[in-house]
Scaffold this active site. Structure first.
Site, PDB file in Angstrom:
ATOM      1  CB  VAL A  66      -4.367 -10.147   2.963  1.00 48.35           C
ATOM      2  CG1 VAL A  66      -4.787 -11.516   3.499  1.00 48.35           C
ATOM      3  CG2 VAL A  66      -5.013  -9.894   1.615  1.00 48.35           C
ATOM      4  CG  PHE A 100      -7.049  -7.808   9.813  1.00 50.56           C
ATOM      5  CD1 PHE A 100      -7.840  -7.561   8.682  1.00 50.56           C
ATOM      6  CD2 PHE A 100      -5.719  -7.452   9.765  1.00 50.56           C
ATOM      7  CE1 PHE A 100      -7.304  -6.975   7.551  1.00 50.56           C
ATOM      8  CE2 PHE A 100      -5.170  -6.860   8.638  1.00 50.56           C
ATOM      9  CZ  PHE A 100      -5.960  -6.618   7.526  1.00 50.56           C
ATOM     10  CG  ASP A 141      -2.662  -1.391  17.210  1.00 52.41           C
ATOM     11  OD1 ASP A 141      -3.145  -2.126  16.323  1.00 52.41           O
ATOM     12  OD2 ASP A 141      -1.461  -1.429  17.544  1.00 52.41           O
TER      13      ASP A 141
END
Ligand SMILES: Cn1cc(CCO)c2c3c(c(-c4ccccc4Cl)cc21)C(=O)NC3=O
EC number: 2.7.10.2
Length: 289
Positions: free
Chosen positions: A19, A22, A138
């Site tokens: 969770v 996003f 990333d």
């Protein structure tokens, strides 16, 4: 009765595995083929917003990046009842961040053979991404996923010709979360996690973006080697970008340590490309360095 959404009709949701701002990620079984998938459901971004751009980049990147043993495989994406949904390969071994944290809790960390395996496998994935004209932007432990057995969802991909006898320990690392992927030639940079951000990208110098992935991979391997948590800013953030390696709880062989040092070089052109890393003698299977 309310028409079932495609998500509910095609999949059985087994558990929530993540969770974030996003959205949420679920471990699901597809009813038709009985295979496991990781499905991210996020609020549909406002049309024309930066978040919509990010969501579209992710799907475009997956569409362009066919299949590779070291890139999490994409199956489908769709929008329904105000949500964006992406269905990816499920990696059953958690993330590299989970693995580093679990070892850390036992005062353990990755040893040199495991570090070389990690660096080689992720370099192969980066070589594939970069050769497709894209950059990830990333790279970090929480975006590298682990498969303990040949791809636990639909039939595993045949390993690319690069992989000789395949991984020794049976652990396969896969680059995931393509939400920041952009094209090397016409970059629209959405900066990734600042802890892994190369200094030149912060300064908006996008002339060597592929080397920013190499920088982030260098820090990722150091964390696996037991380096303390990375700073998000401040003096320590800068010293890591002036060629200083963080202190480690283990002595690395000089050739391996020097390779990591070049991956973190302040000058992006000094850092080895993913292609150079894939054939670097320090990483080849025979005892080199
Ligand atoms: C939090 N989290 C945990 C996992 C399982 C690791 O054993 C996971 C996965 C993914 C993703 C993911 C990341 C970014 C975008 C879409 C997805 Cl499905 C997130 C995941 C993904 O694409 N594949 C995964 O296994």
């Amino acid at each position: 009765s309310r028409m079932l959404s495609r998500y509910e009709s095609e999949f059985l949701e087994l558990s929530c595995i993540g969770v974030g701002e996003f959205g949420s990620v679920y471990r699901c079984v597809k009813r038709l083929d009985g295979c496991m998938y990781a499905i991210k459901r996020s609020r549909r971004p406002i049309a024309g917003s930066a978040n919509e751009q990010l969501a579209l980049k992710e799907v475009y990147a997956h569409a362009v990046l066919g299949h590779h043993p070291h890139v999490v495989r994409y199956y489908s994406a769709w929008a329904e009842d105000d949500h964006m949904i992406i269905q990816n390969e499920y990696c059953d071994g958690g993330s590299l961040h989970d693995a580093i944290t679990e070892k850390g809790e036992q005062g353990e960390y990755f040893r040199v053979p495991e570090l070389r395996d990690l660096l080689l496998q992720v370099s192969m994935g980066l070589k594939y991404i970069h050769s497709s004209g894209l950059v990830h932007l990333d790279i970090k432990p929480s975006n590298i996923f682990i498969c303990h057995r040949p791809s636990s969802s639909a039939g595993g991909e045949g390993e690319s010709e690069e992989e000789d006898e395949g991984p020794s320990s049976g652990v396969v690392y896969k680059i995931g979360d393509l939400g920041h992927v952009t094209s090397i030639s016409s970059p629209q940079v959405e900066e990734g996690d600042s802890r892994f951000l190369a200094y030149e990208v912060l300064r908006e110098d996008y002339t060597h973006l592929a080397k920013a992935d190499i920088f982030a991979l260098g820090l990722t391997v150091l964390l696996a080697a037991g380096a303390p948590p990375l700073p998000q800013n401040g003096d320590n953030w800068h010293s890591l970008r002036q060629g200083e390696l963080p202190s480690l709880p283990q002595e690395l062989p000089a050739p391996f340590r020097d390779l990591l040092k070049t991956m973190l070089d302040p000058d992006p052109t000094t850092r080895p490309s993913a292609s150079v890393l894939c054939r670097h003698d320090v990483l080849r299977k025979e005892r080199a360095g």
